[in-house]
Write an enzyme that holds these catalytic residues in place. Structure first.
Site, PDB file in Angstrom:
ATOM      1  CD  GLU A 131      -3.016   0.897   2.320  1.00 51.30           C
ATOM      2  OE1 GLU A 131      -3.734   1.865   2.566  1.00 51.30           O
ATOM      3  OE2 GLU A 131      -3.045  -0.170   2.972  1.00 51.30           O
ATOM      4  CB  SER A 132       4.198   2.060   1.222  1.00 47.58           C
ATOM      5  OG  SER A 132       4.818   0.847   0.848  1.00 47.58           O
TER       6      SER A 132
END
Length: 271
Positions: free
Chosen positions: A69-70
Site C-alpha cells: 500500500e505504500s
C-alpha cells in the site's frame, strides 16, 4: 496460541512435525500461501499476508509479484518489513509509485490478481468490518478503519481474507459496521466493482469459499481434527456446507522450515 489437531504428523520424506508444535500463525500462513498457487500479482498487507506471500514465492508461486500500500511494486526485501513504509521494501523493488498511480493505475486498472485483507468481522457475503466493535458512537473497540481496503476489495480480481479468530462474534450475521462492502452490497447500491470480492477465507478451523457475486461463503475444507459441526457452531449465520468437505493437509516439515528459518527467522510476525 497453539493449534492442536488429532491428525497424523505432517511429513516430508522421513521428517515428521508433530501437530502440537504448530502455532496458529504458522498454520494460517502455510495454508494461505498454498492458495496463491498460479497467482501473479498480490496486494499484501503487513503480518500474515506478508508471511503467506513470501512463503508462496519460495514454494507454489515463484513468479509472484508483491504490491504494498505504500506504493512499492515487485518488492524483494532482504528481510521481512515491519511496516508498509519500511525502507527494506524499497531496496531492489521493481518500482515505487505515488498513491495516485498505485490506486488509480495499478488497482483501478485491474492489475491485481489477489488482494489480501484482514478483518475484525466478516459476514456471509464477504463484507468486512475494520472500524468498530459495538455501537459507532460508543464502541467497545475502535479499530484502524479502511485504509486501502475498499479499493482493494473493489478492484482486485479476488480477495483472500485471513482470520485469526473463528467465532460467532467475528463471523457474524450482521456486521457492527460495514467498512469494506463486497460486490454484492456494492451492486445493491448501484456500484459495479471490477472483481469477485472475497473468494477465500482461511481460519484456524478451515477454509470458506465462494465463486463470486450472488454466492454466500460456504465451508469447503476443515483442518485435521475439526468437524463440520464445530465450524457451523463457531459461525454466526447458518453456514452453507459444500457437498464434499475436504481436509486441509497439515503444514509439512519443509514448509515450516522455510517459514521459520528463511521467511521469518526473527519471529517478526510468527507467534
Amino acid at each position: 496460541m497453539t493449534t492442536t489437531t488429532t491428525a497424523a504428523t505432517a511429513t516430508t520424506g522421513t521428517t515428521a512435525t508433530a501437530p502440537d508444535t504448530i502455532t496458529s500463525s504458522e498454520l494460517l500462513s502455510v495454508v494461505a500461501s498454498r492458495e496463491l498457487a498460479a497467482r501473479r500479482t498480490v496486494f499484501a498487507g503487513i503480518g500474515l499476508p506478508t508471511l503467506a506471500t513470501e512463503l508462496a514465492h519460495l514454494t507454489v508461486a515463484p513468479q509472484i509479484e508483491v504490491v504494498y500500500e505504500s506504493g512499492v511494486c515487485g518488492a524483494h526485501p532482504s528481510h521481512l518489513p515491519e511496516t508498509i513504509a519500511d525502507a527494506v521494501l524499497i531496496t531492489g523493488a521493481e518500482a515505487v509509485l505515488s498513491m495516485p498511480a498505485l490506486f488509480g493505475c495499478v488497482l483501478q486498472g485491474g492489475h491485481i490478481d489477489v488482494g489480501f485483507l484482514g478483518a475484525a468481522q466478516i459476514d456471509r457475503w464477504g463484507n468486512l468490518n475494520t472500524s468498530v466493535i459495538g455501537d459507532w458512537d460508543s464502541p467497545s473497540v475502535r479499530l484502524p478503519g479502511s485504509g486501502g481496503g475498499i479499493e482493494v476489495m473493489a478492484n482486485s480480481r479476488e480477495v483472500f481474507v485471513v482470520m485469526r479468530r473463528h467465532n460467532p462474534r467475528s463471523f457474524t450475521g450482521n456486521l457492527d459496521f460495514c467498512t469494506t462492502p463486497g460486490p454484492d452490497r456494492a451492486l445493491a447500491e448501484g456500484i459495479r466493482p471490477l472483481g469477485a470480492g472475497v473468494t477465500r477465507v482461511i481460519t484456524e478451523l478451515g477454509i470458506l469459499a465462494r465463486a463470486g457475486v450472488g454466492e454466500e461463503l460456504r465451508l469447503v475444507a476443515v483442518h485435521p481434527g475439526v468437524t463440520v459441526e464445530q465450524v457451523r457452531a463457531a459461525t454466526g449465520w447458518d453456514l452453507k456446507v459444500a457437498d464434499t468437505v475436504g481436509t486441509v493437509p497439515p503444514p509439512t516439515a519443509a514448509e515450516l522450515r522455510l517459514l521459520r528459518e528463511d521467511v521469518d527467522p526473527g519471529r517478526v510476525y510468527l507467534r
